[in-house]
Design an enzyme around this catalytic site. Structure first.
Site, PDB file in Angstrom:
ATOM      1  N   TYR A 125     -17.773 -35.314   4.539  1.00  0.00           N
ATOM      2  CA  TYR A 125     -19.037 -34.791   3.995  1.00  0.00           C
ATOM      3  C   TYR A 125     -20.228 -35.673   4.362  1.00  0.00           C
ATOM      4  CZ  TYR A 125     -15.544 -32.385   1.177  1.00  0.00           C
ATOM      5  OH  TYR A 125     -14.449 -31.676   0.765  1.00  0.00           O
ATOM      6  N   LYS A 167      -5.636 -61.966  -3.896  1.00  0.00           N
ATOM      7  CA  LYS A 167      -6.538 -61.325  -4.863  1.00  0.00           C
ATOM      8  C   LYS A 167      -5.719 -60.321  -5.632  1.00  0.00           C
ATOM      9  CE  LYS A 167     -10.323 -60.663  -6.949  1.00  0.00           C
ATOM     10  NZ  LYS A 167     -10.918 -61.697  -7.849  1.00  0.00           N
ATOM     11  N   ASP A 200     -11.638 -65.708  -4.634  1.00  0.00           N
ATOM     12  CA  ASP A 200     -12.950 -66.098  -5.167  1.00  0.00           C
ATOM     13  C   ASP A 200     -12.924 -67.561  -5.612  1.00  0.00           C
ATOM     14  OD1 ASP A 200     -11.132 -65.212  -7.083  1.00  0.00           O
ATOM     15  OD2 ASP A 200     -12.624 -64.213  -8.347  1.00  0.00           O
ATOM     16  N   ASP A 224     -10.925 -64.391   7.895  1.00  0.00           N
ATOM     17  CA  ASP A 224     -12.197 -64.323   8.624  1.00  0.00           C
ATOM     18  C   ASP A 224     -13.292 -65.006   7.809  1.00  0.00           C
ATOM     19  OD1 ASP A 224     -14.150 -63.391  10.532  1.00  0.00           O
ATOM     20  OD2 ASP A 224     -14.709 -61.876   9.063  1.00  0.00           O
ATOM     21  N   ASP A 228     -15.172 -69.069   8.393  1.00  0.00           N
ATOM     22  CA  ASP A 228     -16.606 -69.371   8.522  1.00  0.00           C
ATOM     23  C   ASP A 228     -17.052 -70.326   7.410  1.00  0.00           C
ATOM     24  OD1 ASP A 228     -16.869 -67.648  10.705  1.00  0.00           O
ATOM     25  OD2 ASP A 228     -18.723 -66.755   9.959  1.00  0.00           O
TER      26      ASP A 228
HETATM   27  C1  IPM Z   1     -14.084 -63.462  14.120  1.00  0.00           C
HETATM   28  C2  IPM Z   1     -15.131 -62.411  14.133  1.00  0.00           C
HETATM   29  C3  IPM Z   1     -14.504 -61.056  14.369  1.00  0.00           C
HETATM   30  C4  IPM Z   1     -13.487 -60.811  13.293  1.00  0.00           C
HETATM   31  C5  IPM Z   1     -15.505 -59.911  14.391  1.00  0.00           C
HETATM   32  C6  IPM Z   1     -16.576 -60.155  15.405  1.00  0.00           C
HETATM   33  C7  IPM Z   1     -14.856 -58.585  14.536  1.00  0.00           C
HETATM   34  O1  IPM Z   1     -15.869 -62.445  12.952  1.00  0.00           O
HETATM   35  O2  IPM Z   1     -13.308 -63.555  15.086  1.00  0.00           O
HETATM   36  O3  IPM Z   1     -14.017 -64.208  13.145  1.00  0.00           O
HETATM   37  O4  IPM Z   1     -13.835 -60.511  12.162  1.00  0.00           O
HETATM   38  O5  IPM Z   1     -12.308 -60.951  13.585  1.00  0.00           O
HETATM   39 MG    MG Z   2     -15.509 -64.158  11.787  1.00  0.00          MG
END
Ligand code: IPM
Ligand code: MG
Length: 348
Positions: A125, A167, A200, A224, A228
Protein backbone atom coordinates in the site's frame (compact mmCIF):
# COMPACT_ATOMS: atom_id res chain seq x y z
CA UNK A 1 43.49 1.83 -1.97
CA UNK A 2 46.70 2.79 -3.80
CA UNK A 3 48.25 3.68 -0.42
CA UNK A 4 47.54 0.23 1.03
CA UNK A 5 48.54 -1.52 -2.17
CA UNK A 6 51.89 0.26 -2.35
CA UNK A 7 52.68 -0.95 1.18
CA UNK A 8 51.79 -4.53 0.27
CA UNK A 9 53.99 -4.25 -2.82
CA UNK A 10 56.90 -2.95 -0.74
CA UNK A 11 56.49 -5.77 1.77
CA UNK A 12 56.32 -8.35 -1.01
CA UNK A 13 59.89 -7.35 -1.82
CA UNK A 14 61.19 -7.24 1.74
CA UNK A 15 59.33 -10.36 2.84
CA UNK A 16 59.78 -12.33 -0.32
CA UNK A 17 56.26 -13.10 -1.43
CA UNK A 18 54.46 -12.44 -4.70
CA UNK A 19 51.25 -10.61 -5.19
CA UNK A 20 49.32 -10.04 -8.40
CA UNK A 21 46.64 -7.38 -8.28
CA UNK A 22 43.64 -7.54 -10.55
CA UNK A 23 42.08 -4.09 -10.47
CA UNK A 24 38.35 -3.78 -10.69
CA UNK A 25 36.91 -0.27 -10.95
CA UNK A 26 33.57 -1.34 -9.59
CA UNK A 27 31.60 1.18 -7.63
CA UNK A 28 29.50 4.28 -8.09
CA UNK A 29 31.21 5.41 -11.33
CA UNK A 30 30.70 1.96 -12.75
CA UNK A 31 27.05 2.24 -11.78
CA UNK A 32 26.69 5.60 -13.53
CA UNK A 33 28.20 4.16 -16.71
CA UNK A 34 26.65 0.70 -16.74
CA UNK A 35 23.69 0.81 -14.37
CA UNK A 36 25.30 -1.84 -12.15
CA UNK A 37 27.81 -1.66 -9.34
CA UNK A 38 29.71 -4.60 -10.77
CA UNK A 39 29.35 -6.66 -13.93
CA UNK A 40 26.81 -9.44 -13.98
CA UNK A 41 29.64 -11.99 -13.60
CA UNK A 42 31.50 -9.90 -11.01
CA UNK A 43 31.38 -12.67 -8.40
CA UNK A 44 33.04 -15.03 -10.90
CA UNK A 45 35.89 -12.53 -11.35
CA UNK A 46 36.51 -12.52 -7.62
CA UNK A 47 36.02 -16.26 -7.15
CA UNK A 48 39.33 -17.08 -8.80
CA UNK A 49 41.34 -14.69 -6.62
CA UNK A 50 42.86 -15.58 -3.27
CA UNK A 51 41.30 -12.60 -1.52
CA UNK A 52 39.57 -9.31 -2.23
CA UNK A 53 40.71 -5.92 -0.98
CA UNK A 54 37.79 -3.53 -1.17
CA UNK A 55 37.69 0.25 -0.93
CA UNK A 56 34.85 2.22 0.62
CA UNK A 57 31.69 2.28 -1.46
CA UNK A 58 28.87 4.77 -1.89
CA UNK A 59 28.07 8.19 -3.29
CA UNK A 60 25.56 10.83 -2.24
CA UNK A 61 23.68 10.79 -5.55
CA UNK A 62 23.02 7.02 -5.55
CA UNK A 63 20.81 5.43 -2.90
CA UNK A 64 22.84 3.46 -0.35
CA UNK A 65 20.75 0.34 -0.79
CA UNK A 66 21.73 0.34 -4.48
CA UNK A 67 25.46 0.77 -3.87
CA UNK A 68 25.66 -1.70 -0.99
CA UNK A 69 23.26 -4.38 -2.18
CA UNK A 70 24.91 -4.18 -5.58
CA UNK A 71 28.45 -4.89 -4.41
CA UNK A 72 29.50 -5.32 -0.80
CA UNK A 73 26.58 -7.34 0.53
CA UNK A 74 26.34 -9.81 -2.38
CA UNK A 75 30.07 -10.48 -2.11
CA UNK A 76 29.78 -11.19 1.61
CA UNK A 77 26.88 -13.57 0.93
CA UNK A 78 27.94 -15.29 -2.26
CA UNK A 79 31.28 -16.16 -0.69
CA UNK A 80 29.67 -17.10 2.63
CA UNK A 81 31.91 -14.65 4.47
CA UNK A 82 30.01 -15.29 7.64
CA UNK A 83 32.54 -13.77 10.01
CA UNK A 84 33.11 -10.06 10.09
CA UNK A 85 36.15 -9.59 12.28
CA UNK A 86 36.84 -6.09 13.53
CA UNK A 87 39.83 -5.50 15.79
CA UNK A 88 39.74 -2.21 17.65
CA UNK A 89 42.75 -0.65 19.32
CA UNK A 90 43.99 2.75 20.31
CA UNK A 91 46.85 3.34 17.90
CA UNK A 92 49.91 5.45 18.73
CA UNK A 93 49.17 9.14 18.32
CA UNK A 94 45.42 8.55 18.45
CA UNK A 95 43.52 9.41 21.59
CA UNK A 96 40.23 8.22 22.88
CA UNK A 97 37.63 10.95 23.38
CA UNK A 98 37.14 9.45 26.85
CA UNK A 99 39.29 10.61 29.70
CA UNK A 100 41.41 7.98 31.37
CA UNK A 101 41.23 5.58 28.42
CA UNK A 102 44.68 5.40 26.90
CA UNK A 103 44.86 1.74 25.99
CA UNK A 104 42.18 -0.35 24.42
CA UNK A 105 42.31 -3.63 22.58
CA UNK A 106 39.14 -5.49 21.69
CA UNK A 107 37.62 -7.50 18.88
CA UNK A 108 34.10 -7.45 17.52
CA UNK A 109 33.07 -10.74 15.90
CA UNK A 110 30.04 -9.82 13.85
CA UNK A 111 27.70 -12.27 12.11
CA UNK A 112 27.92 -11.19 8.49
CA UNK A 113 25.45 -13.01 6.26
CA UNK A 114 22.08 -13.34 8.01
CA UNK A 115 20.22 -11.79 10.94
CA UNK A 116 18.65 -8.40 10.57
CA UNK A 117 20.14 -7.84 7.12
CA UNK A 118 17.57 -9.81 5.22
CA UNK A 119 15.80 -9.55 1.91
CA UNK A 120 12.70 -11.12 3.33
CA UNK A 121 9.86 -8.70 3.71
CA UNK A 122 8.22 -6.05 1.69
CA UNK A 123 6.13 -2.95 1.50
CA UNK A 124 2.43 -2.80 0.80
CA UNK A 125 0.00 0.00 0.00
CA UNK A 126 2.77 2.42 -0.92
CA UNK A 127 1.94 6.03 -0.27
CA UNK A 128 -1.41 5.25 1.34
CA UNK A 129 -2.22 5.86 4.98
CA UNK A 130 -2.31 2.10 5.55
CA UNK A 131 1.15 1.62 4.05
CA UNK A 132 3.21 -0.97 5.90
CA UNK A 133 6.79 -2.23 5.75
CA UNK A 134 7.82 -5.61 7.11
CA UNK A 135 11.37 -6.93 7.37
CA UNK A 136 12.06 -10.39 8.68
CA UNK A 137 15.13 -11.19 10.73
CA UNK A 138 16.55 -14.63 10.01
CA UNK A 139 18.72 -16.50 12.51
CA UNK A 140 19.58 -20.10 11.70
CA UNK A 141 21.11 -22.65 14.05
CA UNK A 142 23.97 -23.16 11.63
CA UNK A 143 24.50 -19.42 11.32
CA UNK A 144 24.49 -18.67 15.03
CA UNK A 145 26.54 -21.75 15.92
CA UNK A 146 29.36 -21.00 13.54
CA UNK A 147 29.71 -17.36 14.53
CA UNK A 148 29.58 -18.32 18.21
CA UNK A 149 32.23 -20.99 17.60
CA UNK A 150 34.49 -18.53 15.82
CA UNK A 151 34.03 -15.96 18.59
CA UNK A 152 34.66 -18.59 21.28
CA UNK A 153 37.92 -19.57 19.59
CA UNK A 154 38.90 -15.91 19.27
CA UNK A 155 38.18 -15.35 22.95
CA UNK A 156 40.19 -18.47 23.90
CA UNK A 157 43.15 -17.13 21.95
CA UNK A 158 42.95 -13.98 24.09
CA UNK A 159 41.74 -13.81 27.68
CA UNK A 160 38.94 -16.39 27.53
CA UNK A 161 36.14 -13.89 28.06
CA UNK A 162 33.35 -13.40 25.55
CA UNK A 163 30.53 -10.88 25.67
CA UNK A 164 27.45 -11.86 23.68
CA UNK A 165 25.31 -8.93 22.58
CA UNK A 166 21.61 -9.66 22.88
CA UNK A 167 18.21 -8.10 23.27
CA UNK A 168 16.21 -11.08 24.41
CA UNK A 169 14.13 -8.94 26.75
CA UNK A 170 12.56 -7.08 23.84
CA UNK A 171 13.00 -9.24 20.77
CA UNK A 172 11.29 -12.39 21.84
CA UNK A 173 11.94 -14.98 19.10
CA UNK A 174 15.29 -14.46 17.48
CA UNK A 175 17.30 -13.17 20.43
CA UNK A 176 16.39 -15.91 22.95
CA UNK A 177 17.36 -18.36 20.18
CA UNK A 178 20.68 -16.54 19.76
CA UNK A 179 21.23 -16.72 23.53
CA UNK A 180 20.48 -20.46 23.62
CA UNK A 181 22.84 -21.34 20.79
CA UNK A 182 25.62 -19.14 22.19
CA UNK A 183 25.14 -20.81 25.58
CA UNK A 184 25.49 -24.27 23.97
CA UNK A 185 28.76 -23.28 22.36
CA UNK A 186 29.95 -21.76 25.63
CA UNK A 187 29.13 -24.98 27.49
CA UNK A 188 31.24 -26.92 25.00
CA UNK A 189 34.25 -24.63 25.32
CA UNK A 190 36.12 -25.39 28.56
CA UNK A 191 37.72 -22.33 30.12
CA UNK A 192 35.53 -19.84 28.29
CA UNK A 193 33.34 -17.43 30.21
CA UNK A 194 30.45 -15.90 28.32
CA UNK A 195 28.59 -12.88 29.54
CA UNK A 196 25.24 -12.21 27.94
CA UNK A 197 24.70 -8.45 27.83
CA UNK A 198 21.71 -6.54 26.53
CA UNK A 199 22.73 -4.37 23.62
CA UNK A 200 21.57 -1.10 25.19
CA UNK A 201 23.50 -1.77 28.38
CA UNK A 202 26.49 -2.92 26.33
CA UNK A 203 26.51 0.35 24.39
CA UNK A 204 26.66 2.24 27.67
CA UNK A 205 29.32 -0.12 29.03
CA UNK A 206 31.56 0.40 26.01
CA UNK A 207 31.63 4.09 26.88
CA UNK A 208 31.71 3.82 30.66
CA UNK A 209 33.94 0.75 31.15
CA UNK A 210 35.49 -0.16 27.80
CA UNK A 211 38.24 -2.17 29.48
CA UNK A 212 35.71 -4.64 30.80
CA UNK A 213 35.13 -5.93 27.27
CA UNK A 214 37.58 -8.01 25.24
CA UNK A 215 35.78 -10.06 22.56
CA UNK A 216 32.19 -9.34 21.55
CA UNK A 217 30.02 -11.68 19.49
CA UNK A 218 27.06 -9.98 17.91
CA UNK A 219 24.43 -10.32 15.23
CA UNK A 220 24.81 -8.52 11.92
CA UNK A 221 23.11 -5.28 12.96
CA UNK A 222 24.32 -5.20 16.56
CA UNK A 223 27.88 -5.91 15.43
CA UNK A 224 27.67 -3.16 12.84
CA UNK A 225 26.63 -0.60 15.42
CA UNK A 226 28.97 -1.77 18.17
CA UNK A 227 31.99 -1.79 15.88
CA UNK A 228 31.52 1.88 15.01
CA UNK A 229 30.91 2.72 18.65
CA UNK A 230 33.99 0.83 19.84
CA UNK A 231 36.13 2.34 17.08
CA UNK A 232 34.98 5.82 18.08
CA UNK A 233 35.83 5.06 21.71
CA UNK A 234 39.29 4.04 20.46
CA UNK A 235 39.67 7.47 18.89
CA UNK A 236 38.72 7.14 15.24
CA UNK A 237 36.53 5.06 12.99
CA UNK A 238 38.84 6.20 10.20
CA UNK A 239 41.50 3.66 11.12
CA UNK A 240 39.39 0.58 11.83
CA UNK A 241 39.69 -2.49 9.57
CA UNK A 242 37.23 -5.21 8.76
CA UNK A 243 37.83 -8.77 7.59
CA UNK A 244 34.93 -10.58 5.93
CA UNK A 245 36.03 -14.16 6.39
CA UNK A 246 34.98 -17.47 4.95
CA UNK A 247 36.73 -19.57 7.61
CA UNK A 248 36.52 -22.92 5.76
CA UNK A 249 38.29 -21.19 2.87
CA UNK A 250 35.91 -22.51 0.27
CA UNK A 251 35.69 -18.98 -1.13
CA UNK A 252 37.92 -15.91 -1.04
CA UNK A 253 37.65 -13.62 1.97
CA UNK A 254 37.36 -9.86 1.65
CA UNK A 255 39.16 -7.10 3.52
CA UNK A 256 38.00 -3.49 3.74
CA UNK A 257 38.21 -0.44 5.93
CA UNK A 258 35.21 0.09 8.24
CA UNK A 259 34.84 3.73 7.24
CA UNK A 260 32.61 4.90 4.40
CA UNK A 261 33.51 6.67 1.18
CA UNK A 262 33.67 10.13 2.83
CA UNK A 263 32.38 12.08 -0.19
CA UNK A 264 33.14 15.35 1.62
CA UNK A 265 36.89 14.78 1.24
CA UNK A 266 37.00 12.39 -1.72
CA UNK A 267 39.60 13.25 -4.35
CA UNK A 268 41.46 15.77 -2.21
CA UNK A 269 44.33 13.46 -1.30
CA UNK A 270 43.77 13.88 2.43
CA UNK A 271 42.04 10.65 3.42
CA UNK A 272 43.56 8.58 6.19
CA UNK A 273 44.74 5.30 4.60
CA UNK A 274 45.25 3.45 7.91
CA UNK A 275 41.88 1.64 7.68
CA UNK A 276 42.85 0.28 4.26
CA UNK A 277 46.41 -0.51 5.33
CA UNK A 278 45.23 -2.37 8.41
CA UNK A 279 42.68 -4.25 6.27
CA UNK A 280 45.51 -5.15 3.88
CA UNK A 281 47.54 -6.39 6.85
CA UNK A 282 44.65 -8.64 7.88
CA UNK A 283 44.54 -9.90 4.31
CA UNK A 284 48.24 -10.77 4.40
CA UNK A 285 47.78 -12.60 7.68
CA UNK A 286 44.86 -14.55 6.21
CA UNK A 287 47.01 -15.46 3.20
CA UNK A 288 49.74 -16.83 5.45
CA UNK A 289 52.09 -13.85 5.25
CA UNK A 290 52.14 -13.29 9.00
CA UNK A 291 55.50 -11.54 9.05
CA UNK A 292 54.50 -9.14 6.27
CA UNK A 293 51.23 -8.48 8.05
CA UNK A 294 52.93 -7.70 11.36
CA UNK A 295 55.47 -5.50 9.55
CA UNK A 296 52.72 -3.47 7.88
CA UNK A 297 50.93 -2.89 11.18
CA UNK A 298 54.23 -2.00 12.83
CA UNK A 299 55.03 0.40 9.97
CA UNK A 300 51.83 2.44 10.17
CA UNK A 301 52.04 2.40 13.96
CA UNK A 302 55.61 3.69 13.73
CA UNK A 303 54.60 6.48 11.32
CA UNK A 304 51.81 7.52 13.67
CA UNK A 305 54.19 7.25 16.59
CA UNK A 306 56.61 9.61 14.79
CA UNK A 307 53.82 12.18 14.65
CA UNK A 308 52.98 11.84 10.96
CA UNK A 309 49.22 12.12 10.88
CA UNK A 310 46.45 12.93 8.45
CA UNK A 311 43.98 15.74 9.05
CA UNK A 312 41.31 13.59 10.69
CA UNK A 313 43.82 12.76 13.45
CA UNK A 314 44.79 16.39 13.95
CA UNK A 315 47.83 16.28 11.68
CA UNK A 316 48.67 18.00 8.41
CA UNK A 317 50.04 15.11 6.34
CA UNK A 318 48.39 14.30 3.02
CA UNK A 319 47.52 10.71 2.19
CA UNK A 320 50.68 10.53 0.11
CA UNK A 321 52.95 12.00 2.80
CA UNK A 322 51.62 9.62 5.39
CA UNK A 323 52.00 6.71 2.98
CA UNK A 324 55.60 7.70 2.25
CA UNK A 325 56.32 7.62 5.98
CA UNK A 326 54.77 4.17 6.27
CA UNK A 327 56.67 2.93 3.23
CA UNK A 328 59.92 4.09 4.79
CA UNK A 329 59.19 1.98 7.84
CA UNK A 330 58.13 -0.94 5.63
CA UNK A 331 61.47 -0.96 3.88
CA UNK A 332 63.82 0.32 6.58
CA UNK A 333 66.47 -2.15 7.78
CA UNK A 334 65.03 -1.77 11.30
CA UNK A 335 61.85 -3.35 10.07
CA UNK A 336 59.73 -4.66 11.64
CA UNK A 337 59.73 -1.36 13.52
CA UNK A 338 57.55 -2.09 16.49
CA UNK A 339 56.63 0.70 18.84
CA UNK A 340 54.83 -1.92 20.86
CA UNK A 341 55.44 -5.48 19.73
CA UNK A 342 52.60 -6.88 21.81
CA UNK A 343 50.20 -5.04 19.53
CA UNK A 344 51.51 -6.31 16.25
CA UNK A 345 48.65 -8.69 15.72
CA UNK A 346 45.46 -8.00 13.86
CA UNK A 347 43.62 -11.17 14.67
CA UNK A 348 42.07 -12.92 11.67
C1 IPM B 1 29.82 -1.84 7.53
C2 IPM B 1 28.87 -0.94 6.82
C3 IPM B 1 27.91 -1.76 5.98
C4 IPM B 1 27.19 -2.72 6.89
C5 IPM B 1 26.90 -0.93 5.22
C6 IPM B 1 27.58 0.08 4.35
C7 IPM B 1 25.92 -1.76 4.48
O1 IPM B 1 28.20 -0.12 7.72
O2 IPM B 1 30.47 -2.66 6.88
O3 IPM B 1 29.91 -1.73 8.75
O4 IPM B 1 26.30 -2.32 7.63
O5 IPM B 1 27.55 -3.88 6.89
MG1 MG C 1 29.02 -0.15 9.65
Amino acid sequence: MPAAMSCVDALATTHDFHITWRHRDWGSDHYRRHGRMMPIDGIDHLATGDATLLGAVGAPDIPDDVTLWGLLIPIRREFDQYVNLRPIRILPGVSSPLTGVDQLDMVVVRENVEGEYSEIGGRVYRGRPEEAAIQETVFTRTGVRRIAEYAAATAMSRCGHLVSATKSNGIIHTMPFWDEVVAEIAAGTPGLTVEKVLIDALAARLVLKPHSVDVIVASNLFGDILSDLAAAVAGSIGVAPSANLNPPRQHPSMFEPVHGSAPDIAGQGVANPVGSMWAAAMMLEHLGEEAGSAALIAAFEAALHDGVRTRDLGGTASTQQFTQAVLQHCTSPRNPAQPDASHASSGG
